[in-house]
Design an enzyme around this catalytic site. Structure first.
Site, PDB file in Angstrom:
ATOM      1  N   LYS A  52       0.835  -1.205   0.000  1.00 62.00           N
ATOM      2  CA  LYS A  52       0.000   0.000   0.000  1.00 62.00           C
ATOM      3  C   LYS A  52       0.867   1.250   0.000  1.00 62.00           C
ATOM      4  O   LYS A  52       0.549   2.238  -0.684  1.00 62.00           O
ATOM      5  CB  LYS A  52      -0.925  -0.021   1.211  1.00 62.00           C
ATOM      6  CG  LYS A  52      -1.974  -1.121   1.172  1.00 62.00           C
ATOM      7  CD  LYS A  52      -2.705  -1.246   2.493  1.00 62.00           C
ATOM      8  CE  LYS A  52      -3.698  -2.385   2.465  1.00 62.00           C
ATOM      9  NZ  LYS A  52      -4.351  -2.643   3.753  1.00 62.00           N
ATOM     10  N   GLN A  96      -4.386  -1.879   9.989  1.00 60.29           N
ATOM     11  CA  GLN A  96      -4.320  -3.196   9.381  1.00 60.29           C
ATOM     12  C   GLN A  96      -4.824  -4.283  10.328  1.00 60.29           C
ATOM     13  O   GLN A  96      -4.431  -4.342  11.494  1.00 60.29           O
ATOM     14  CB  GLN A  96      -2.870  -3.503   8.962  1.00 60.29           C
ATOM     15  CG  GLN A  96      -2.687  -4.832   8.247  1.00 60.29           C
ATOM     16  CD  GLN A  96      -3.408  -4.873   6.911  1.00 60.29           C
ATOM     17  OE1 GLN A  96      -3.430  -3.902   6.170  1.00 60.29           O
ATOM     18  NE2 GLN A  96      -3.984  -6.015   6.600  1.00 60.29           N
ATOM     19  N   ASP A 119     -11.627   2.565   4.758  1.00 62.97           N
ATOM     20  CA  ASP A 119     -12.068   1.175   4.646  1.00 62.97           C
ATOM     21  C   ASP A 119     -13.591   1.089   4.591  1.00 62.97           C
ATOM     22  O   ASP A 119     -14.152   0.095   4.116  1.00 62.97           O
ATOM     23  CB  ASP A 119     -11.564   0.355   5.843  1.00 62.97           C
ATOM     24  CG  ASP A 119     -10.315  -0.450   5.525  1.00 62.97           C
ATOM     25  OD1 ASP A 119     -10.109  -0.784   4.345  1.00 62.97           O
ATOM     26  OD2 ASP A 119      -9.556  -0.762   6.459  1.00 62.97           O
TER      27      ASP A 119
END
Length: 291
Positions: A52, A96, A119
């Site tokens: 990422k 994460q 997210d």
């Protein structure tokens, strides 16, 4: 002939289409920024976060990364999130998963500023999605939609079966496919690993999305001729990556199918960048064209 949907190629198209918006924002004095937070010793998570960061660097998105010791108290992670919420250079925050066992991940998500929750997991953003007014579409479901769009699959009027009811993929995807929108208007059946006679449901579908986390749960005998199959699953069996669909038998009957790996996975990362740019636009008040 069955079309094998190349998620890497579609993801690259999405990334390239974001360059103009990123340049517009940066030229106007607001360079998009994504923060990643890692509180885990899981090697796969560390690798994913580094990918990422590389994606951000390649596109001109600022990348911020914080590692929290896995043995630290939960408050240290909460404080990290609070600091990132207050940082005006950060438009998106991704903690994460998984985090350390002694930390409640849902509590972490609730502490993220909803406007930076790229997210799409914060309860406020989940509620907006269900209401039909999403601030951010969750990355994997949005990626599935983009793959269907790229493949020319018409969702309006289609019968879609989503196998898997997680809050990350299955449930939000069912909402997105069913909602009244250009990329929705499907009739959706939400199934899972305990659905009685799952094959009877999948046999009736024009689109089958497998996201149950069960290796090769769906095979070709459970599908109708010409179906579009999207396999979200990623499982390790005897050291090999396999999806939730038994690929070879499904490929025999499908008109289009995603492989594992190289199908949905790259799209999840691409849509994270999309949401970060969207968040930057919303937070700065600078309008940009998004694909």
């Amino acid at each position: 002939m069955t079309e094998v949907i190349d998620g890497n190629a579609v993801a690259e198209d999405v990334r390239e289409s974001l360059r103009g918006a990123i340049e517009t924002l940066t030229d106007a004095g607001h360079q998009p920024g994504l923060a990643t937070v890692l509180m885990s010793e899981d090697r796969a998570s560390a690798t994913y976060v580094s990918m990422k960061q590389r994606d951000c660097e390649e596109l001109g998105i600022q990348s911020f990364h914080v590692e929290v010791d896995v043995d630290a108290p939960a408050n240290e992670l909460y404080d990290t999130v609070s600091d990132l919420n207050a940082n005006d250079e950060v438009d998106g925050i991704l903690v994460q998963h998984p985090v350390a066992d002694h930390v409640d991940y849902e509590e972490v998500v609730r502490r993220i500023d909803p406007g930076k929750d790229v997210d799409g997991f914060h309860p406020e953003n989940v509620g907006r999605l269900v209401r039909g007014d999403p601030r951010f579409r969750p990355c994997t479901p949005h990626g599935v939609q983009k793959l269907l769009e790229h493949t020319g699959v018409e969702t309006e009027g289609a019968d879609a079966v989503v196998v898997g009811r997680s809050n990350i993929v299955g449930t939000p995807l069912a909402n997105l496919l069913a909602r009244k929108a250009d990329d929705g208007n499907a009739t959706v059946t939400l199934c899972h690993s305990r659905t009685e006679d799952l094959a009877a449901k999948t046999k009736q579908a024009d689109i089958v999305v497998a996201a149950a986390g069960v290796p090769e749960l769906v095979d070709g005998s459970m599908l109708s001729e010409g179906v579009t199959v999207v396999d979200v699953g990623y499982n390790r069996v005897d050291g090999e990556a396999v999806g939730d669909v038994e690929y070879e038998s499904a490929k025999e009957v499908a008109s289009a199918i995603t492989p594992v790996p190289g199908g949905v996975g790259p799209m999840t990362r691409a849509m994270l960048l999309y949401n970060t740019v969207k968040a930057a636009s919303q937070r700065s008040g600078i309008d940009v064209d998004l694909p």
